[in-house]
Design a protein around this motif. Structure first.
Motif, PDB file in Angstrom:
ATOM      1  N   HIS A 261      29.084  45.281  47.615  1.00  0.00           N
ATOM      2  CA  HIS A 261      29.373  45.997  48.532  1.00  0.00           C
ATOM      3  C   HIS A 261      29.897  44.943  49.708  1.00  0.00           C
ATOM      4  O   HIS A 261      29.423  43.736  49.991  1.00  0.00           O
ATOM      5  CB  HIS A 261      27.960  46.707  49.308  1.00  0.00           C
ATOM      6  CG  HIS A 261      27.439  47.482  48.276  1.00  0.00           C
ATOM      7  ND1 HIS A 261      27.748  48.789  48.478  1.00  0.00           N
ATOM      8  CD2 HIS A 261      26.342  47.410  47.507  1.00  0.00           C
ATOM      9  CE1 HIS A 261      26.947  49.365  47.502  1.00  0.00           C
ATOM     10  NE2 HIS A 261      26.130  48.503  46.920  1.00  0.00           N
ATOM     11  N   VAL A 262      31.296  45.300  50.386  1.00  0.00           N
ATOM     12  CA  VAL A 262      31.551  44.488  51.538  1.00  0.00           C
ATOM     13  C   VAL A 262      31.591  45.128  52.815  1.00  0.00           C
ATOM     14  O   VAL A 262      32.053  46.051  53.054  1.00  0.00           O
ATOM     15  CB  VAL A 262      33.184  44.210  51.074  1.00  0.00           C
ATOM     16  CG1 VAL A 262      33.738  43.353  52.163  1.00  0.00           C
ATOM     17  CG2 VAL A 262      33.415  43.592  49.845  1.00  0.00           C
ATOM     18  N   VAL A 263      30.884  44.463  53.733  1.00  0.00           N
ATOM     19  CA  VAL A 263      30.807  44.912  55.092  1.00  0.00           C
ATOM     20  C   VAL A 263      31.471  44.218  56.129  1.00  0.00           C
ATOM     21  O   VAL A 263      31.481  43.020  55.951  1.00  0.00           O
ATOM     22  CB  VAL A 263      29.167  45.178  55.502  1.00  0.00           C
ATOM     23  CG1 VAL A 263      28.423  46.118  54.486  1.00  0.00           C
ATOM     24  CG2 VAL A 263      28.499  43.804  55.522  1.00  0.00           C
ATOM     25  N   ASN A 264      31.787  44.673  57.169  1.00  0.00           N
ATOM     26  CA  ASN A 264      32.317  43.952  58.380  1.00  0.00           C
ATOM     27  C   ASN A 264      31.387  43.262  59.270  1.00  0.00           C
ATOM     28  O   ASN A 264      30.188  43.668  58.963  1.00  0.00           O
ATOM     29  CB  ASN A 264      33.514  44.695  59.129  1.00  0.00           C
ATOM     30  CG  ASN A 264      32.891  45.933  59.865  1.00  0.00           C
ATOM     31  OD1 ASN A 264      31.695  46.198  59.807  1.00  0.00           O
ATOM     32  ND2 ASN A 264      33.865  46.819  60.206  1.00  0.00           N
ATOM     33  N   ASN A 265      31.788  42.914  60.382  1.00  0.00           N
ATOM     34  CA  ASN A 265      30.832  42.084  61.085  1.00  0.00           C
ATOM     35  C   ASN A 265      30.192  43.203  62.039  1.00  0.00           C
ATOM     36  O   ASN A 265      29.256  42.718  62.833  1.00  0.00           O
ATOM     37  CB  ASN A 265      31.457  41.083  62.113  1.00  0.00           C
ATOM     38  CG  ASN A 265      32.222  39.874  61.241  1.00  0.00           C
ATOM     39  OD1 ASN A 265      31.454  39.516  60.326  1.00  0.00           O
ATOM     40  ND2 ASN A 265      33.327  39.571  61.768  1.00  0.00           N
ATOM     41  N   TYR A 266      30.247  44.527  61.778  1.00  0.00           N
ATOM     42  CA  TYR A 266      29.622  45.436  62.466  1.00  0.00           C
ATOM     43  C   TYR A 266      28.653  46.192  61.516  1.00  0.00           C
ATOM     44  O   TYR A 266      28.013  47.417  61.750  1.00  0.00           O
ATOM     45  CB  TYR A 266      30.603  46.407  63.336  1.00  0.00           C
ATOM     46  CG  TYR A 266      31.333  45.588  64.245  1.00  0.00           C
ATOM     47  CD1 TYR A 266      30.822  45.685  65.662  1.00  0.00           C
ATOM     48  CD2 TYR A 266      32.427  45.023  63.865  1.00  0.00           C
ATOM     49  CE1 TYR A 266      31.477  45.025  66.597  1.00  0.00           C
ATOM     50  CE2 TYR A 266      33.280  44.513  64.858  1.00  0.00           C
ATOM     51  CZ  TYR A 266      32.858  44.529  66.414  1.00  0.00           C
ATOM     52  OH  TYR A 266      33.614  43.799  67.300  1.00  0.00           O
ATOM     53  N   ASN A 267      28.555  45.689  60.285  1.00  0.00           N
ATOM     54  CA  ASN A 267      27.640  46.168  59.298  1.00  0.00           C
ATOM     55  C   ASN A 267      28.020  47.528  58.643  1.00  0.00           C
ATOM     56  O   ASN A 267      27.432  48.099  58.198  1.00  0.00           O
ATOM     57  CB  ASN A 267      26.054  46.318  59.763  1.00  0.00           C
ATOM     58  CG  ASN A 267      25.530  45.001  60.116  1.00  0.00           C
ATOM     59  OD1 ASN A 267      25.804  44.099  59.419  1.00  0.00           O
ATOM     60  ND2 ASN A 267      24.889  44.922  61.023  1.00  0.00           N
ATOM     61  N   GLN A 268      29.512  47.561  58.809  1.00  0.00           N
ATOM     62  CA  GLN A 268      29.990  48.871  58.215  1.00  0.00           C
ATOM     63  C   GLN A 268      30.733  48.689  56.954  1.00  0.00           C
ATOM     64  O   GLN A 268      31.315  47.588  56.995  1.00  0.00           O
ATOM     65  CB  GLN A 268      31.026  49.330  59.110  1.00  0.00           C
ATOM     66  CG  GLN A 268      30.627  49.815  60.806  1.00  0.00           C
ATOM     67  CD  GLN A 268      31.871  50.069  61.421  1.00  0.00           C
ATOM     68  OE1 GLN A 268      32.679  49.408  61.375  1.00  0.00           O
ATOM     69  NE2 GLN A 268      31.634  50.939  62.598  1.00  0.00           N
ATOM     70  N   GLU A 269      30.294  49.374  55.960  1.00  0.00           N
ATOM     71  CA  GLU A 269      30.771  49.201  54.634  1.00  0.00           C
ATOM     72  C   GLU A 269      32.112  49.540  54.531  1.00  0.00           C
ATOM     73  O   GLU A 269      32.767  50.738  54.751  1.00  0.00           O
ATOM     74  CB  GLU A 269      29.922  50.022  53.543  1.00  0.00           C
ATOM     75  CG  GLU A 269      30.321  49.516  51.902  1.00  0.00           C
ATOM     76  CD  GLU A 269      29.401  50.001  50.885  1.00  0.00           C
ATOM     77  OE1 GLU A 269      28.463  50.761  51.405  1.00  0.00           O
ATOM     78  OE2 GLU A 269      29.574  49.474  49.981  1.00  0.00           O
TER      79      GLU A 269
END
Length: 254
Positions: free
Chosen positions: A99-107
């Protein structure tokens, strides 16, 4: 397989409160949400986090990675989801979901490798049942590309494919015997192999780290104007290479 409870994360994992994060770029037409970061960079650095539990007990844990740009700013955080039995019984050949998430914890991306009983032999990779593959989705549920092991002799070569299964790039891997005490390069070429356009590099971490832990550092270079979906697929190739070539579940046995 149960979905990972992303909602329980209260701050960006893998980063301290003082760590620099890359600012979110504006939305771009035709770019999968969350991959706008990749349109602005021509290099990413991926640092696998060391698991102390794995070091001291030898029990294989889910891998976790911090993905940064060349300035050291965190771009993504990636983590493996695999059940304990799969990790302990199948080792580096295990099925996994990254799972790859951004810096806002959005996948923003999912990378999946299915388990194949007969996979692993470079000579037999022409057969579907013997070739390691990863499938990349961005956003989750929307295929954008895949990576497939190619049938070669003693080298690790891969085809970077688009969502339709058409080869876009080729990774021309080295022989496994050449991986000790130095960076290991997996050059990226055009599909006709006439021009080198980038590289996936496993960075040598030093003798102690390499002996004690399987936490690896990788770098990926690619043209700035390369299609963003192909850049994301190269990330999928990096994780496949890490598991196939450098993930050694027996490294921490005492």
């Amino acid at each position: 397989m149960a979905a990972h409870p992303l909602g329980v994360i209260t701050m960006q994992p893998g980063a301290s409160p003082h760590e620099q994060w890359m600012h979110m770029p504006p939305t771009l037409p035709g770019c999968p949400p969350g991959l706008e970061y990749l349109t602005m960079i021509d290099q990413i650095l991926c640092h696998q986090q060391i698991s102390l539990a794995e070091v001291f007990t030898g029990w294989e844990t889910n891998n976790k990675y911090v993905v940064r740009n060349s300035m050291g700013q965190q771009v993504y955080y990636a983590f493996e989801e695999t059940d304990v039995c799969m990790r302990m019984c199948c080792g580096k050949n295990r099925e996994f979901t990254i799972h790859v998430v951004n810096n806002y914890n959005q996948e923003v991306m999912k990378i999946y490798r299915p388990f194949k009983c007969f996979a692993g032999c470079c000579w037999c990779a022409a057969l579907d049942c013997c070739a390691h593959e990863t499938f990349i989705e961005a956003p989750v549920g929307v295929p954008i590309g895949s990576v497939r092991q190619l049938p070669t002799g003693c080298t690790f070569d891969y085809a970077i494919r688009d969502a339709a299964g058409e080869t876009q790039l080729i990774i021309d891997g080295p022989c496994l015997m050449c991986r000790c005490c130095a960076d290991v390069e997996f050059p990226v070429y055009t599909k006709d192999k006439q021009m080198r356009v980038g590289c996936v590099t496993k960075q040598w971490g030093g003798l102690v780290k390499e002996m004690v832990t399987n936490a690896d550092n990788f770098g990926i270079t690619f043209p700035l104007d390369l299609d963003v979906k192909t850049k994301a697929t190269l990330m999928g190739a990096m994780f496949l290479i890490d598991f196939m070539v450098f993930e050694d579940r027996n490294k921490n046995r005492h």
